[in-house]
Structure formats: structure tokens, C-alpha cells
Enzyme design. Structure first.
Site, PDB file in Angstrom:
ATOM      1  N   GLU A  78      50.729  53.834  42.790  1.00 19.44           N
ATOM      2  CA  GLU A  78      50.897  53.065  41.805  1.00 19.44           C
ATOM      3  C   GLU A  78      51.753  53.904  40.755  1.00 19.44           C
ATOM      4  O   GLU A  78      51.400  54.991  40.220  1.00 19.44           O
ATOM      5  CB  GLU A  78      50.140  51.902  41.210  1.00 19.44           C
ATOM      6  N   ASP A  88      45.810  53.991  41.805  1.00 21.53           N
ATOM      7  CA  ASP A  88      45.840  53.333  40.685  1.00 21.53           C
ATOM      8  C   ASP A  88      46.446  54.966  39.921  1.00 21.53           C
ATOM      9  O   ASP A  88      46.236  55.710  39.791  1.00 21.53           O
ATOM     10  CB  ASP A  88      44.642  53.344  40.031  1.00 21.53           C
ATOM     11  N   ASP A  90      41.227  49.897  46.043  1.00 23.61           N
ATOM     12  CA  ASP A  90      42.011  50.613  44.706  1.00 23.61           C
ATOM     13  C   ASP A  90      41.164  51.413  44.772  1.00 23.61           C
ATOM     14  O   ASP A  90      40.129  51.879  44.910  1.00 23.61           O
ATOM     15  CB  ASP A  90      41.519  49.612  44.067  1.00 23.61           C
ATOM     16  N   HIS A 114      48.308  41.758  39.173  1.00 23.73           N
ATOM     17  CA  HIS A 114      47.037  41.754  37.750  1.00 23.73           C
ATOM     18  C   HIS A 114      47.877  42.439  36.690  1.00 23.73           C
ATOM     19  O   HIS A 114      47.302  41.846  35.931  1.00 23.73           O
ATOM     20  CB  HIS A 114      46.341  42.212  38.688  1.00 23.73           C
ATOM     21  N   ASP A 115      48.945  42.909  36.989  1.00 24.81           N
ATOM     22  CA  ASP A 115      49.405  43.158  35.537  1.00 24.81           C
ATOM     23  C   ASP A 115      50.662  42.700  34.469  1.00 24.81           C
ATOM     24  O   ASP A 115      51.146  43.563  33.681  1.00 24.81           O
ATOM     25  CB  ASP A 115      49.938  45.040  35.285  1.00 24.81           C
TER      26      ASP A 115
HETATM   27  C1  NOJ Z   1      46.848  50.383  37.008  1.00 27.85           C
HETATM   28  C2  NOJ Z   1      45.959  49.103  36.520  1.00 27.85           C
HETATM   29  O1  NOJ Z   1      46.528  48.383  37.432  1.00 27.85           O
HETATM   30  C3  NOJ Z   1      45.406  48.184  35.475  1.00 27.85           C
HETATM   31  O2  NOJ Z   1      45.372  47.409  35.596  1.00 27.85           O
HETATM   32  C4  NOJ Z   1      44.279  49.403  34.903  1.00 27.85           C
HETATM   33  O3  NOJ Z   1      43.540  49.056  33.549  1.00 27.85           O
HETATM   34  C5  NOJ Z   1      45.132  50.349  34.461  1.00 27.85           C
HETATM   35  N1  NOJ Z   1      45.943  51.550  35.870  1.00 27.85           N
HETATM   36  C6  NOJ Z   1      44.166  51.316  34.516  1.00 27.85           C
HETATM   37  O4  NOJ Z   1      43.226  51.725  35.307  1.00 27.85           O
END
Ligand code: NOJ
Length: 554
Positions: free
Chosen positions: A251, A199, A98, A324-325
């Protein structure tokens, strides 16, 4: 179409804190992951994406990095990390890391320096501004509630943080920052990693002058796909990425397929693919993710199909239904009760038969579900906790807020991996940092391995099919039934071969009619989640609850 290893791969995402604890401190760690490498090999995945394992005060579970070249003490040592990389490579798997460079932690040495004085050499590594009439420099909002600015008394200025106050945004306008990032990336690549997941990479360029929003809606128009983002990514590609045979996935919040072609187009020299959010927004209302609305299959198909067709031949899709989000796919799009097994398989069938690289999130392969903690004290995620406080202040009732958290909270995906039916699901011998989902006695890896009919073995079969049939990777895509509110059917075509995928998205049995042409073709079932009879009338199918079938047509 150009063939690439990362198009043919299946990725498995690991959230280290919740995967496997080797030393009984309740926190997943690198040695825990190492102990499960044979499991990953058995599953058949090709690439592991490791969520951040760098030094971090863990305000946002590692997405707040205080040392990009160090391993988080709670997770182990650099030697452990090296063993993990070697263990993956020995088994023919790859590792992507990541990359979190829109922001760092406020405890990173750069920020510690930066906040000391206005003329510090690191001041311009971050985005500092004086206040406006005693208030924040502009009206942008943080993704984690409240303003996107934090006042710092030491120099009487504010710094920008699109996420938590402990995640100050790096200033990508500063060429020194970009150099540091590229050097750090090169350092990891030279250690032998196979790529990066980047990210919120489409937030790195902010509109100069940092203007107020037009309508108080947060500020996204001034930093999502900002003016220099493609220039920065092309520079990163030139300086770093192009020198290695790696995979990259960005992302990217709020992008359209047209934007995706700019970030990941074959001829763009930027990234290999991006994660889109349109599908993940399907059950959100105008005020955002916490406003939970019912979703419709026609809309679901419209979004997926638009991404499939608009990227075809130009860029590459990444296919994911949770991470994970996000809430667990099964609780969101399937059935986490009686139809647990068949609905998990139905969704898996979709994930693995679309055009694009599939991403499996840990636990998905055994059908892990959302969790409902009774009190807010049991939740750990900063986004959830900040939102809870904000909504309480605005006068919402605690039960109502909890309902949104049950549907959408990030901790749904962060409960410990369920390895077996023993205490704490075999995740730890200590007390886990977040409670285990109470359904671990029914849903766990050990049970799934022993049951030939399990979701896990179905995932294994799907992954294997991908290796045998090129059409699954490279075939084009055509939706068969845009208007149908219950069945999702599509055809993939490669040269003379065709693949027909039929999915009943609901509990209710469904009638599904096939065209004369398709009905008369010779067919072979490649995979299905129920027994399929050869006697059946192929003009008119009756599909059972959450039934999924994949046919090869000749
Ligand atoms: C996206 C990540 O997937 C998430 O878990 C994180 O809180 C935010 N970006 C900030 O880095």
C-alpha cells in the site's frame, strides 16, 4: 511478458470484523469466515487478503497490533486461523495476510518497554525526540488529525505517530527492528501463507533529522518514499520474500507510476505490485479527502491509462475501485439507486478487463452501497471521529461535516456484509458492532444467488472469463477516446487477438462511433450487462444507461 500466478489471480479482500459473526457477539470472526469458504469458491476468487487479525486493542480496528504472532481474541484462536488457511488451500485458494509494520500498537510489548526509560533496550525501536521550546519536535501532522507527536511524561519526550496516538511508528533505522520484522514474516510464511499486503509500506523511512515542513502541509515530503525505503525493501526481499513463491502488494500513498516501477519493477527485487492512490484522490480538493469535489471521466481515464501504459512491460498493476478505507465504488462512481444493477456491472467490467490483478472488496460483488447514519454517535472509525471533532472545533457545522462523511467516511465500507434478508442481514444473531445498512433486504447474497441476472453472477462470469482468455491478463492496453466525457473505451491486444471494452459511465444514453477498421471486424460479445443485438450498426453504437460490453475481435 513473464507469466506469474499472481498476475492471473483475482483477490478478494475480507475485513474480518464485518464479514461474518459465528458466535453472536456482534463482531465478525475467523469461524464466520470459515463458514463462508464455499461461497468464496463459488464466486471463483483465487486469493483472499485478510485484513489484520492479530492481537490488538482495536484503536484502528486491528491496524494497531500488540502481538504480531497472536490472533485477536474477538476473532478466535490460532487453531481457527489454521483451519481457515487449510480450508482455503483445500479449495485451491490462497491466503495473504496484512503486514502492518510502519507502526505497532502502543500496547505492544516493545513499546511498553520503550516508553519506560531513555536507556531501555527497546527505546530505539520507536522514534523518540525531546520537545522544542515546549512544543512538538517538528510540525508534522497525523493522518488522523492533530500533531504526529505525542508527549510522554514518563521520560519527558515525544514519540512519533503518523496515525493515531496508539500507533507509534517503528524505527526502521534500527537494524534490530528490521530483524524482528523479518523473523516475524518468516514465521508466518513457514506456517504456509501465500504472501502479504503491506500497510503504508512507503512511509517506513523518514528523512534523518526529521526536519520541519517547508509550508506546514503535514510533513509527507519527509517520509513518503523516504531515503532508505528501497534499501529496506530490497533487504526484506533478500532476507525473506525471495525464499518463497508468494505474492506481495504494497500500500503506497502518493506514488506516481514512476515510483511504482521502483517499488514493483520486475528487476527491482522489492514487491510484486502496489496500490496507487491517484484514482482515489480524483474527487478530493486541495485540503484533502474531506473536501469532496465532482470528478470527471476524462481525468479518470487519464489516470488509469497513464498507469496502464507506464507500467506495461516493467511492473504490474493492482486494480481496485474501493476497499476498507474508501467509499463503496457504486455510490462513488456508479449509481446506487435505479441503475444499481447495471452500473455495478459496468464498474466490475472495468475492474476485470484492465491489465493488472483485480481486487474485490467484500460486498462489492453484490453491489453494497454507502451508508448514511443520522448521528455521529453511530460512526465508529477513528479517522472519521477525530476529523469530526477537529472540524467542529474549527467552526464547521455538523450537517456539513456529515455530508463529507457520507461521501468519504471509511465506515461506508465497514457496515456488516449483507448475507440475507433476515435480521441484521444474517451477519450476526446479536447486536452488530456497527449498524447494518438499511438496504439489506434488497441487497444481499441470498437474493443475488437466486437471481441469474444479479451483480454476483456477473462477477462470477467475469472471473471465469479471466481464466479462459489470456488476453485479459496479459494483453496490452490502448485508450480509444481520451476526450469523451461519457464513454470509456479501450482495446487490449495480445499477439493477433484483440479485446474491445466499451463502458457508458452515466445514466444518459450515449452515442459512440467506432473506427472503420474496428467496425468491419468479426466480433463476438464476451460479456455485457444488457442484451446486445447482432443486427446493430457497429459504426455508430447507442449505449444504454451504464452499458458495458466486451467484444473479442478477429
Ligand atoms: C492503511 C490501512 O488500510 C488503514 O485502514 C489504516 O488505518 C492505516 N493504514 C494505518 O495502519
Amino acid at each position: 511478458m513473464v507469466k506469474k500466478w499472481w498476475k492471473e489471480s483475482v483477490v478478494y479482500q475480507i475485513y474480518p470484523r464485518s464479514f461474518m459473526d459465528s458466535n453472536g457477539d456482534g463482531i465478525g470472526d475467523l469461524r464466520g469466515i470459515i463458514s463462508k469458504l464455499d461461497y468464496l469458491k463459488l464466486l471463483g476468487v483465487d486469493v483472499v487478503w485478510l485484513c489484520p487479525v492479530y492481537e490488538s486493542p482495536n484503536d484502528d480496528n486491528g491496524y494497531d497490533i500488540s502481538d504480531y504472532q497472536g490472533v485477536m481474541g474477538e476473532f478466535g484462536t490460532m487453531a481457527d486461523w489454521e483451519e481457515l488457511l487449510a480450508g482455503l488451500h483445500e479449495r485451491g485458494m490462497k491466503l495473504i495476510m496484512d503486514l502492518v509494520v510502519n507502526h505497532s500498537s502502543d500496547e505492544h510489548a516493545w513499546f511498553v518497554e520503550s516508553r519506560k526509560s531513555k536507556d531501555n533496550a527497546y527505546r530505539d525501536y520507536y522514534i523518540w525526540r525531546p520537545g522544542k521550546e515546549g512544543r512538538e519536535p517538528n510540525d508534522w501532522l497525523s493522518f488522523f488529525s492533530g500533531p504526529a507527536w505525542q508527549y510522554d511524561a514518563q521520560t519527558d519526550e515525544y514519540y512519533l505517530h503518523l496515525f493515531s496516538t496508539k500507533q507509534p511508528d517503528l524505527n526502521w533505522e534500527n537494524p534490530k527492528v528490521r530483524r524482528e520484522v523479518y523473523d516475524m514474516m518468516t514465521w508466518w510464511l513457514d506456517k504456509g501463507i501465500d504472501g502479504f499486503r503491506m500497510d503504508v509500506i512507503n512511509l517506513i523511512s523518514k528523512v534523518p533529522g526529521l526536519p520541519d515542513t517547508a509550508d506546514g502541509s503535514g510533513g509527507g515530503e519527509h517520509y513518503i518514499n523516504g531515503p532508505r525505503v528501497h534499501e529496506f525493501l530490497q533487504e526484506m526481499n533478500r532476507e525473506v520474500l525471495s525464499k518463497y513463491d508468494i505474492m506481495t502488494v504494497g500500500e503506497t500513498i502518493d506514488v506516481s507510476p514512476e515510483d511504482a516501477v521502483l517499488f514493483a519493477g520486475d528487476d527491482r527485487g522489492e514487491l510484486n505490485m502496489v496500490f496507487q492512490f491517484e484514482l482515489m484522490g480524483i474527487d478530493s480538493g486541495p485540503s484533502g479527502k474531506w473536501e469532496v469535489l465532482p470528478w470527471k471521466l476524462t481525468k479518470f481515464k487519464e489516470i488509469v491509462s497513464r498507469w496502464q501504459t507506464r507500467l506495461h512491460g516493467k511492473a504490474w498493476n493492482s486494480i481496485y475501485l474501493n476497499n476498507h478505507d474508501q467509499p463503496r465504488l457504486l455510490s462513488r462512481f456508479g449509481h446506487d439507486g435505479e441503475h444499481h444493477n447495471v452500473s455495478a456491472k459496468m464498474l466490475a467490467t472495468l475492474l476485470h478487463t484492465l491489465q493488472g490483478t483485480p481486487y474485490i472488496y467484500q460486498g462489492e460483488e453484490i453491489g453494497m452501497t454507502n451508508v448514511r447514519f443520522e448521528t455521529i454517535e453511530e460512526y465508529k472509525d477513528i479517522e472519521t471521529l477525530n476529523m469530526y471533532r477537529e472540524y467542529l472545533d474549527k467552526g464547521h457545522a455538523s450537517e456539513d461535516i456529515l455530508k463529507s462523511i457520507y461521501a468519504k467516511g471509511r465506515d461506508n465500507a465497514r457496515t456488516p456484509m449483507q448475507w440475507n434478508g433476515e435480521e441484521q442481514a444474517g451477519f450476526t444473531t446479536g447486536t452488530p458492532w456497527i449498524a447494518v445498512n438499511p438496504n439489506y433486504k434488497e441487497i444481499n447474497v441470498e437474493r443475488a444467488l437466486n437471481d441469474p441476472n444479479s451483480v454476483l453472477h456477473y462477477y462470477r462470469n467475469l472471473i471465469e472469463l479471466r481464466k479462459k482468455h489470456e488476453i485479459i491478463v496479459y494483453g496490452d492496453y490502448k485508450l480509444l477516446n481520451a476526450e469523451d466525457e461519457q464513454v470509456y473505451a479501450f482495446v487490449r491486444t495480445l499477439n493477433k487477438e484483440r479485446l474491445l471494452v466499451i463502458l457508458n459511465f452515466y445514466e444518459k444514453p450515449a452515442e459512440f462511433a467506432l473506427s472503420e477498421r474496428i467496425a468491419h471486424e468479426t466480433r463476438e460479445v464476451l460479456i455485457s450487462n444488457y442484451e446486445v443485438s447482432a443486427e446493430e450498426d457497429f459504426h455508430q453504437l447507442t449505449l444504454r444507461p451504464y452499458e458495458a460490453r466486451v467484444y473479442k475481435l478477429f
